[in-house]
Design a protein around this motif. Structure first.
Motif, mmCIF file in Angstrom:
data_model
loop_
_atom_site.group_PDB
_atom_site.id
_atom_site.type_symbol
_atom_site.label_atom_id
_atom_site.label_comp_id
_atom_site.label_asym_id
_atom_site.label_seq_id
_atom_site.Cartn_x
_atom_site.Cartn_y
_atom_site.Cartn_z
ATOM 1 N N ASN A 199 0.774 -1.271 -0.097
ATOM 2 C CA ASN A 199 -0.181 -0.004 0.131
ATOM 3 C C ASN A 199 0.868 1.326 -0.022
ATOM 4 O O ASN A 199 0.357 2.446 -0.027
ATOM 5 C CB ASN A 199 -0.629 0.116 1.253
ATOM 6 N N LEU A 200 2.135 1.399 -0.024
ATOM 7 C CA LEU A 200 3.276 2.154 0.051
ATOM 8 C C LEU A 200 2.632 3.355 -1.247
ATOM 9 O O LEU A 200 2.733 4.603 -0.866
ATOM 10 C CB LEU A 200 4.569 1.852 0.397
ATOM 11 N N ASP A 201 2.431 2.701 -2.239
ATOM 12 C CA ASP A 201 2.238 3.884 -3.419
ATOM 13 C C ASP A 201 0.860 4.457 -3.115
ATOM 14 O O ASP A 201 0.777 5.657 -3.862
ATOM 15 C CB ASP A 201 2.013 3.107 -4.669
ATOM 16 N N ARG A 202 0.039 4.268 -2.362
ATOM 17 C CA ARG A 202 -1.138 4.940 -2.031
ATOM 18 C C ARG A 202 -1.250 5.721 -0.587
ATOM 19 O O ARG A 202 -2.215 6.270 -0.159
ATOM 20 C CB ARG A 202 -2.448 4.021 -1.989
ATOM 21 N N ARG A 203 0.039 5.758 0.066
ATOM 22 C CA ARG A 203 0.044 6.192 1.520
ATOM 23 C C ARG A 203 1.117 7.255 1.447
ATOM 24 O O ARG A 203 2.124 7.392 0.628
ATOM 25 C CB ARG A 203 0.497 5.083 2.500
ATOM 26 N N ILE A 204 0.576 8.491 2.066
ATOM 27 C CA ILE A 204 1.663 9.425 2.168
ATOM 28 C C ILE A 204 2.139 9.620 3.605
ATOM 29 O O ILE A 204 2.844 10.517 3.751
ATOM 30 C CB ILE A 204 1.104 10.741 1.648
ATOM 31 N N ASP A 205 1.505 8.911 4.398
ATOM 32 C CA ASP A 205 1.965 9.101 5.752
ATOM 33 C C ASP A 205 3.032 8.050 6.150
ATOM 34 O O ASP A 205 3.314 7.029 5.477
ATOM 35 C CB ASP A 205 0.957 8.663 6.916
ATOM 36 N N ASP A 206 3.895 8.583 7.230
ATOM 37 C CA ASP A 206 4.980 7.696 7.686
ATOM 38 C C ASP A 206 4.468 6.461 8.294
ATOM 39 O O ASP A 206 3.300 6.488 9.028
ATOM 40 C CB ASP A 206 5.921 8.477 8.514
ATOM 41 N N GLY A 207 5.033 5.508 8.489
ATOM 42 C CA GLY A 207 4.974 4.279 9.119
ATOM 43 C C GLY A 207 5.896 2.964 9.049
ATOM 44 O O GLY A 207 6.665 3.142 8.141
ATOM 45 N N VAL A 208 5.844 2.112 10.070
ATOM 46 C CA VAL A 208 6.655 1.081 9.837
ATOM 47 C C VAL A 208 6.163 0.103 8.742
ATOM 48 O O VAL A 208 4.951 -0.410 8.781
ATOM 49 C CB VAL A 208 6.691 0.424 11.075
ATOM 50 N N ILE A 209 7.021 -0.285 7.845
ATOM 51 C CA ILE A 209 6.725 -1.036 6.773
ATOM 52 C C ILE A 209 6.730 -2.491 7.149
ATOM 53 O O ILE A 209 7.562 -3.218 7.701
ATOM 54 C CB ILE A 209 7.694 -0.844 5.416
ATOM 55 N N ILE A 210 5.527 -3.259 6.733
ATOM 56 C CA ILE A 210 5.150 -4.735 7.096
ATOM 57 C C ILE A 210 5.073 -5.265 5.658
ATOM 58 O O ILE A 210 4.075 -5.081 4.966
ATOM 59 C CB ILE A 210 3.933 -4.737 8.016
ATOM 60 N N ASP A 211 6.051 -6.457 5.566
ATOM 61 C CA ASP A 211 5.917 -7.166 4.278
ATOM 62 C C ASP A 211 4.759 -7.838 4.036
ATOM 63 O O ASP A 211 4.081 -8.049 2.920
ATOM 64 C CB ASP A 211 7.119 -7.847 4.267
ATOM 65 N N GLY A 212 4.268 -8.556 5.273
ATOM 66 C CA GLY A 212 3.254 -9.251 5.252
ATOM 67 C C GLY A 212 3.439 -10.613 4.967
ATOM 68 O O GLY A 212 4.458 -11.340 4.580
ATOM 69 N N ILE A 213 2.427 -11.732 4.927
ATOM 70 C CA ILE A 213 2.542 -13.088 4.600
ATOM 71 C C ILE A 213 2.123 -13.390 3.368
ATOM 72 O O ILE A 213 1.169 -13.146 3.094
ATOM 73 C CB ILE A 213 1.712 -13.808 5.830
ATOM 74 N N SER A 214 3.021 -14.143 2.696
ATOM 75 C CA SER A 214 2.922 -14.495 1.302
ATOM 76 C C SER A 214 1.614 -15.488 1.167
ATOM 77 O O SER A 214 1.448 -16.226 1.870
ATOM 78 C CB SER A 214 4.248 -15.486 0.717
ATOM 79 N N GLY A 215 0.820 -15.000 0.294
ATOM 80 C CA GLY A 215 -0.612 -15.702 0.037
ATOM 81 C C GLY A 215 -1.360 -15.421 0.959
ATOM 82 O O GLY A 215 -2.459 -16.067 1.055
ATOM 83 N N ALA A 216 -1.310 -14.530 1.711
ATOM 84 C CA ALA A 216 -2.430 -14.229 3.110
ATOM 85 C C ALA A 216 -2.520 -12.663 3.246
ATOM 86 O O ALA A 216 -2.174 -12.066 4.365
ATOM 87 C CB ALA A 216 -1.789 -14.771 4.093
ATOM 88 N N THR A 217 -2.661 -12.241 2.121
ATOM 89 C CA THR A 217 -3.061 -10.666 2.228
ATOM 90 C C THR A 217 -3.967 -10.260 3.466
ATOM 91 O O THR A 217 -3.783 -9.321 4.139
ATOM 92 C CB THR A 217 -3.389 -10.049 0.772
ATOM 93 N N MET A 218 -5.310 -10.875 3.215
ATOM 94 C CA MET A 218 -6.201 -10.456 4.199
ATOM 95 C C MET A 218 -5.885 -10.778 5.580
ATOM 96 O O MET A 218 -6.047 -9.715 6.476
ATOM 97 C CB MET A 218 -7.426 -11.327 3.908
ATOM 98 N N THR A 219 -5.114 -11.814 6.176
ATOM 99 C CA THR A 219 -4.559 -12.011 7.056
ATOM 100 C C THR A 219 -3.496 -11.011 7.847
ATOM 101 O O THR A 219 -3.696 -10.548 8.641
ATOM 102 C CB THR A 219 -4.088 -13.384 7.438
ATOM 103 N N SER A 220 -2.712 -10.777 6.695
ATOM 104 C CA SER A 220 -1.621 -9.910 7.061
ATOM 105 C C SER A 220 -2.168 -8.265 7.452
ATOM 106 O O SER A 220 -1.959 -7.683 8.317
ATOM 107 C CB SER A 220 -0.776 -9.538 5.785
ATOM 108 N N ALA A 221 -3.123 -7.972 6.494
ATOM 109 C CA ALA A 221 -3.854 -6.592 6.690
ATOM 110 C C ALA A 221 -4.524 -6.458 7.972
ATOM 111 O O ALA A 221 -4.637 -5.641 8.751
ATOM 112 C CB ALA A 221 -4.575 -6.235 5.469
ATOM 113 N N GLY A 222 -5.274 -7.737 8.312
ATOM 114 C CA GLY A 222 -5.945 -7.909 9.387
ATOM 115 C C GLY A 222 -5.273 -7.722 10.843
ATOM 116 O O GLY A 222 -5.520 -6.973 11.712
ATOM 117 N N ALA A 223 -3.889 -8.353 10.741
ATOM 118 C CA ALA A 223 -3.082 -8.254 11.874
ATOM 119 C C ALA A 223 -2.463 -7.092 11.928
ATOM 120 O O ALA A 223 -2.427 -6.498 13.043
ATOM 121 C CB ALA A 223 -2.143 -9.239 11.674
#
Length: 223
Positions: A182-206
């Motif tokens: 989501n970095l290309d759509r975010r302008i605020d700062d934050g700690v970057i989370i790579d997420g879990i491969s094949g589990a976008t919804m779980t990563s985003a939910g966590a």
């Protein structure tokens, strides 16, 4: 004649008293002792102890380690006991949104364990966060879930994912964590989370769970 009858009665009474004396002594010598009632440590609290690197024993009890409090949606903070804190924590592992949140203060430190709850792909997800109340640094975190997919969302419990959060300074006013995709759509700062491969919804939910969940303790962390 009356004298003989009286003597016989006295003798009979004395004989009965002698027969009962051993029974009285036996009752007095039964040695009945009362054992001190010991409250078993709930498995949740044992897990929390392991989470901060301790093991409870006769010489290190729960009362030596934790203070128990809660904060509700009105930001009222009250002291509670261990049983109440376990009940509140267990509610946070369900789908129903919690209205009171347990606080596990680690005595003689600046650290506190704060549970958070959210939703993943397969249902409820939750985590416990060890936070330094002075610096707001996440010292440790442990995720868990109800039914995330094996080999995909269930990987949220692996150190490779949890380590992405550890060491971060919590932002109580804005989102602390940002998904890499989501970095290309975010302008605020934050700690970057790579997420879990094949589990976008779980990563985003966590990620969202930690962002929003820690804000629920804002009035506790910033009294």
């Amino acid at each position: 004649m009356r004298t003989k009858i009286t003597m016989l009665l006295l003798g009979f009474l004395l004989l009965n008293c002698k027969d009962q004396t051993p029974a009285i002594k036996q009752i007095g010598n039964t040695g009945v002792t009362q054992e001190k009632s010991i409250t078993p440590v709930p498995s949740v609290i044992n897990d929390f102890g392991e989470f901060i690197g301790i093991v409870f024993s006769d010489s290190l009890t729960v009362d030596d380690v934790f203070n128990f409090k809660k904060i509700d949606v009105s930001n009222v903070i009250t002291s509670i006991d261990m049983s109440q804190s376990v009940v509140l924590y267990n509610k946070m592992t369900k789908r129903e949104k919690a209205t009171s949140f347990p606080i596990f203060e680690v005595k003689n430190t600046n650290n506190v364990i704060l549970p958070v709850q959210g939703l993943g792909f397969g249902g409820p997800i939750w985590a416990i966060v060890l936070l330094d109340t002075n610096t707001l640094e996440i010292k440790n975190i442990a995720f868990d879930h109800f039914a995330e997919s094996d080999g995909y969302g269930s990987a949220m419990t692996q150190p490779s994912f949890e380590n992405e959060f550890i060491g971060s300074i919590t932002n109580l006013d804005d989102d602390t964590f940002v998904m890499q995709k989501n970095l290309d759509r975010r302008i605020d700062d934050g700690v970057i989370i790579d997420g879990i491969s094949g589990a976008t919804m779980t990563s985003a939910g966590a990620m969202q769970m930690v962002n929003q969940g820690l804000k629920q303790y804002k009035e506790y962390l910033r009294p």
